[in-house]
Design a protein around this motif. Structure first.
Motif, PDB file in Angstrom:
ATOM      1  N   SER A  19      88.460 -43.791 -36.228  1.00 16.86           N
ATOM      2  CA  SER A  19      88.795 -45.623 -36.615  1.00 16.86           C
ATOM      3  C   SER A  19      89.493 -45.642 -37.837  1.00 16.86           C
ATOM      4  O   SER A  19      89.667 -44.646 -38.637  1.00 16.86           O
ATOM      5  CB  SER A  19      87.493 -46.068 -36.663  1.00 16.86           C
ATOM      6  OG  SER A  19      86.490 -45.517 -37.659  1.00 16.86           O
ATOM      7  N   PRO A  20      89.773 -46.761 -37.949  1.00 16.34           N
ATOM      8  CA  PRO A  20      90.848 -47.053 -39.230  1.00 16.34           C
ATOM      9  C   PRO A  20      90.131 -46.816 -40.650  1.00 16.34           C
ATOM     10  O   PRO A  20      88.867 -47.191 -40.810  1.00 16.34           O
ATOM     11  CB  PRO A  20      91.331 -48.385 -39.053  1.00 16.34           C
ATOM     12  CG  PRO A  20      91.103 -48.779 -37.487  1.00 16.34           C
ATOM     13  CD  PRO A  20      90.073 -48.048 -37.169  1.00 16.34           C
ATOM     14  N   HIS A  21      90.530 -45.980 -41.357  1.00 14.95           N
ATOM     15  CA  HIS A  21      90.133 -45.565 -42.781  1.00 14.95           C
ATOM     16  C   HIS A  21      91.168 -45.302 -43.702  1.00 14.95           C
ATOM     17  O   HIS A  21      92.257 -45.202 -43.464  1.00 14.95           O
ATOM     18  CB  HIS A  21      89.263 -44.502 -42.595  1.00 14.95           C
ATOM     19  CG  HIS A  21      89.712 -43.475 -42.015  1.00 14.95           C
ATOM     20  ND1 HIS A  21      90.056 -43.230 -40.724  1.00 14.95           N
ATOM     21  CD2 HIS A  21      90.061 -42.263 -42.861  1.00 14.95           C
ATOM     22  CE1 HIS A  21      90.531 -41.739 -40.822  1.00 14.95           C
ATOM     23  NE2 HIS A  21      90.578 -41.278 -41.858  1.00 14.95           N
ATOM     24  N   THR A  38      99.645 -46.519 -39.050  1.00 12.33           N
ATOM     25  CA  THR A  38      99.599 -47.524 -40.196  1.00 12.33           C
ATOM     26  C   THR A  38     100.188 -48.781 -40.233  1.00 12.33           C
ATOM     27  O   THR A  38     100.661 -49.254 -39.093  1.00 12.33           O
ATOM     28  CB  THR A  38     100.138 -46.654 -41.264  1.00 12.33           C
ATOM     29  OG1 THR A  38     101.741 -46.595 -40.934  1.00 12.33           O
ATOM     30  CG2 THR A  38      99.712 -45.171 -41.443  1.00 12.33           C
ATOM     31  N   ALA A  39      99.912 -49.509 -41.180  1.00  8.59           N
ATOM     32  CA  ALA A  39     100.592 -50.966 -41.133  1.00  8.59           C
ATOM     33  C   ALA A  39     101.998 -50.813 -40.975  1.00  8.59           C
ATOM     34  O   ALA A  39     102.876 -51.833 -40.531  1.00  8.59           O
ATOM     35  CB  ALA A  39     100.442 -51.602 -42.359  1.00  8.59           C
ATOM     36  N   VAL A  60      95.407 -47.052 -45.256  1.00  9.75           N
ATOM     37  CA  VAL A  60      94.719 -47.297 -44.040  1.00  9.75           C
ATOM     38  C   VAL A  60      95.387 -46.886 -42.918  1.00  9.75           C
ATOM     39  O   VAL A  60      96.608 -47.040 -42.633  1.00  9.75           O
ATOM     40  CB  VAL A  60      94.281 -48.794 -43.916  1.00  9.75           C
ATOM     41  CG1 VAL A  60      93.394 -48.849 -42.644  1.00  9.75           C
ATOM     42  CG2 VAL A  60      93.636 -49.356 -45.020  1.00  9.75           C
ATOM     43  N   HIS A  61      94.689 -45.781 -42.243  1.00 14.79           N
ATOM     44  CA  HIS A  61      95.374 -45.337 -40.805  1.00 14.79           C
ATOM     45  C   HIS A  61      94.338 -44.938 -39.986  1.00 14.79           C
ATOM     46  O   HIS A  61      93.170 -44.946 -40.113  1.00 14.79           O
ATOM     47  CB  HIS A  61      96.015 -43.844 -41.439  1.00 14.79           C
ATOM     48  CG  HIS A  61      95.387 -42.947 -41.938  1.00 14.79           C
ATOM     49  ND1 HIS A  61      94.750 -42.711 -43.233  1.00 14.79           N
ATOM     50  CD2 HIS A  61      94.740 -41.698 -41.396  1.00 14.79           C
ATOM     51  CE1 HIS A  61      93.839 -41.758 -43.382  1.00 14.79           C
ATOM     52  NE2 HIS A  61      93.968 -41.011 -42.225  1.00 14.79           N
ATOM     53  N   ARG A  62      94.758 -44.757 -38.695  1.00 12.86           N
ATOM     54  CA  ARG A  62      94.167 -44.272 -37.684  1.00 12.86           C
ATOM     55  C   ARG A  62      94.696 -43.164 -37.136  1.00 12.86           C
ATOM     56  O   ARG A  62      95.839 -43.257 -36.787  1.00 12.86           O
ATOM     57  CB  ARG A  62      93.859 -45.568 -36.634  1.00 12.86           C
ATOM     58  CG  ARG A  62      92.888 -45.181 -35.669  1.00 12.86           C
ATOM     59  CD  ARG A  62      92.676 -46.368 -34.733  1.00 12.86           C
ATOM     60  NE  ARG A  62      92.384 -45.845 -33.312  1.00 12.86           N
ATOM     61  CZ  ARG A  62      92.725 -46.415 -31.906  1.00 12.86           C
ATOM     62  NH1 ARG A  62      93.529 -47.512 -32.107  1.00 12.86           N
ATOM     63  NH2 ARG A  62      92.241 -45.717 -30.849  1.00 12.86           N
ATOM     64  N   SER A  78     107.726 -40.428 -49.378  1.00 14.52           N
ATOM     65  CA  SER A  78     107.760 -41.554 -48.488  1.00 14.52           C
ATOM     66  C   SER A  78     106.785 -42.400 -48.933  1.00 14.52           C
ATOM     67  O   SER A  78     105.706 -42.268 -49.144  1.00 14.52           O
ATOM     68  CB  SER A  78     107.334 -41.002 -46.961  1.00 14.52           C
ATOM     69  OG  SER A  78     107.205 -42.009 -46.096  1.00 14.52           O
ATOM     70  N   GLN A  79     107.316 -43.901 -48.753  1.00 13.67           N
ATOM     71  CA  GLN A  79     106.470 -44.972 -48.937  1.00 13.67           C
ATOM     72  C   GLN A  79     105.840 -45.723 -47.905  1.00 13.67           C
ATOM     73  O   GLN A  79     105.204 -46.522 -47.760  1.00 13.67           O
ATOM     74  CB  GLN A  79     107.264 -45.944 -49.896  1.00 13.67           C
ATOM     75  CG  GLN A  79     107.477 -45.562 -51.426  1.00 13.67           C
ATOM     76  CD  GLN A  79     106.156 -44.661 -52.040  1.00 13.67           C
ATOM     77  OE1 GLN A  79     105.406 -45.754 -52.117  1.00 13.67           O
ATOM     78  NE2 GLN A  79     106.467 -43.782 -52.774  1.00 13.67           N
ATOM     79  N   ARG A  80     106.400 -45.052 -46.745  1.00 14.79           N
ATOM     80  CA  ARG A  80     105.832 -45.581 -45.232  1.00 14.79           C
ATOM     81  C   ARG A  80     104.234 -45.406 -44.962  1.00 14.79           C
ATOM     82  O   ARG A  80     103.937 -46.157 -44.170  1.00 14.79           O
ATOM     83  CB  ARG A  80     106.684 -45.024 -43.942  1.00 14.79           C
ATOM     84  CG  ARG A  80     107.968 -45.283 -44.338  1.00 14.79           C
ATOM     85  CD  ARG A  80     108.923 -44.697 -43.016  1.00 14.79           C
ATOM     86  NE  ARG A  80     108.211 -43.416 -42.688  1.00 14.79           N
ATOM     87  CZ  ARG A  80     108.576 -43.006 -41.583  1.00 14.79           C
ATOM     88  NH1 ARG A  80     109.250 -43.435 -40.386  1.00 14.79           N
ATOM     89  NH2 ARG A  80     107.864 -41.596 -41.450  1.00 14.79           N
TER      90      ARG A  80
END
Length: 88
Positions: free
Chosen positions: A16-18, A37-38, A54-56, A78-80
């Protein structure tokens, strides 16, 4: 292992997203991993996620997660938020 580093083997197909206060290197054992990610989705056999993003993640089989303490690691270019790593 050295302090401030952790290695985790996960047999689940996803998480899950964390966010982690560390660089996270996700490695697909049997194939690619996908990380959302966003900024969007990144796929690869290995994906590097920047600290505090925050990623899943998901994969078709088990995956390895190597966490590297953000206070001791060099800043990631990377800032992505997530970067696929090329093999070879």
């Amino acid at each position: 292992m050295l302090p401030r580093h952790a290695l985790h083997l996960d047999a689940r197909a996803g998480a899950s997203p964390h966010a982690a206060h560390a660089h996270v290197l996700l490695i697909g054992v049997d194939g690619e991993v996908a990380v959302e990610t966003a900024a969007g989705e990144t796929r690869g056999r290995a994906v590097l996620v920047a600290p505090d993003v925050v990623h899943r993640s998901r994969s078709r089989g088990p995956s390895l997660a190597l966490l590297l303490d953000a206070e001791r690691a060099r800043p990631h270019a990377s800032q992505r938020g997530a970067t696929a790593l090329a093999a070879g």
